[in-house]
Enzyme design. Structure first.
Site, PDB file in Angstrom:
ATOM      1  N   GLU A 228     -12.637 -19.013  71.031  1.00 19.77           N
ATOM      2  CA  GLU A 228     -11.539 -18.782  71.974  1.00 19.77           C
ATOM      3  C   GLU A 228     -12.000 -19.131  73.608  1.00 19.77           C
ATOM      4  O   GLU A 228     -10.932 -19.350  74.145  1.00 19.77           O
ATOM      5  CB  GLU A 228     -11.300 -17.388  72.138  1.00 19.77           C
ATOM      6  CG  GLU A 228     -10.742 -16.578  70.763  1.00 19.77           C
ATOM      7  CD  GLU A 228     -10.545 -15.206  70.593  1.00 19.77           C
ATOM      8  OE1 GLU A 228     -10.939 -14.622  71.776  1.00 19.77           O
ATOM      9  OE2 GLU A 228     -10.066 -14.678  69.720  1.00 19.77           O
ATOM     10  N   VAL A 229     -13.405 -18.944  73.918  1.00 20.05           N
ATOM     11  CA  VAL A 229     -13.573 -19.146  75.160  1.00 20.05           C
ATOM     12  C   VAL A 229     -14.352 -20.656  75.171  1.00 20.05           C
ATOM     13  O   VAL A 229     -15.356 -20.711  74.845  1.00 20.05           O
ATOM     14  CB  VAL A 229     -14.164 -18.372  75.799  1.00 20.05           C
ATOM     15  CG1 VAL A 229     -14.810 -18.691  77.290  1.00 20.05           C
ATOM     16  CG2 VAL A 229     -13.585 -16.733  76.018  1.00 20.05           C
TER      17      VAL A 229
ATOM     18  N   HIS B 159     -21.129 -19.917  74.148  1.00 18.20           N
ATOM     19  CA  HIS B 159     -21.824 -18.720  74.043  1.00 18.20           C
ATOM     20  C   HIS B 159     -22.459 -18.262  72.622  1.00 18.20           C
ATOM     21  O   HIS B 159     -21.901 -18.559  71.710  1.00 18.20           O
ATOM     22  CB  HIS B 159     -21.060 -17.661  74.777  1.00 18.20           C
ATOM     23  CG  HIS B 159     -19.492 -17.449  73.900  1.00 18.20           C
ATOM     24  ND1 HIS B 159     -18.570 -18.656  74.100  1.00 18.20           N
ATOM     25  CD2 HIS B 159     -18.970 -16.738  73.174  1.00 18.20           C
ATOM     26  CE1 HIS B 159     -17.523 -18.520  73.243  1.00 18.20           C
ATOM     27  NE2 HIS B 159     -17.720 -17.198  72.625  1.00 18.20           N
TER      28      HIS B 159
END
Ligand code: AMP
Length: 115
Positions: free
Chosen positions: A94-95, A99
């Protein structure tokens, strides 16, 4: 233009930071899926795993070693935990800033939902 996670790393947006150094920053996920749910994020703005350069290997290794140490300090190293990196749309990312999810503190169940 800086990413959401760069704004968090730079303190422009609030977060619950648990670790930072010159290469990576780690903070608690705002919508945790487990009792421990921490995101380990490189300061370098790499969008996805697919955007990693050949010489980013040490950076990715650093992210995993930070996850190892955080798992120990969170008290989940012995019981076990899951590390996840989602990549692009069908990977569930989503981002768009690389990460590593560190999740644990409960049995994490099957790796994926089989459809
Ligand atoms: P992914 O789906 O792999 O891109 O994961 C993005 C993660 O970022 C999700 O687990 C979100 O809950 C988390 N997230 C989104 N915004 C924030 C924020 N402002 N602070 C902390 N975690 C966030």
């Amino acid at each position: 233009m800086s990413t959401l996670f760069t704004k968090i790393i730079n303190g422009e947006l609030p977060s619950d930071k648990v670790y930072e150094d010159d290469q990576v920053c780690a903070f608690r996920d705002i919508n945790p899926a487990a009792p421990t749910h921490i995101l380990i994020v490189p300061r370098k703005e790499v969008a996805t795993v697919d955007d990693l350069a050949d010489d980013d290997g040490a950076l990715v290794g650093k992210m995993i070693l930070v996850a190892r140490d955080l798992a120990r300090s969170e008290g989940i190293a012995d019981s076990g935990y899951r590390l996840i990196i989602n990549c692009k749309d069908e990977g569930g990312q989503e981002v768009p800033h690389l990460h590593l999810h560190l999740m644990g503190g409960r049995p994490m169940g099957p790796m994926v939902v089989r459809t």
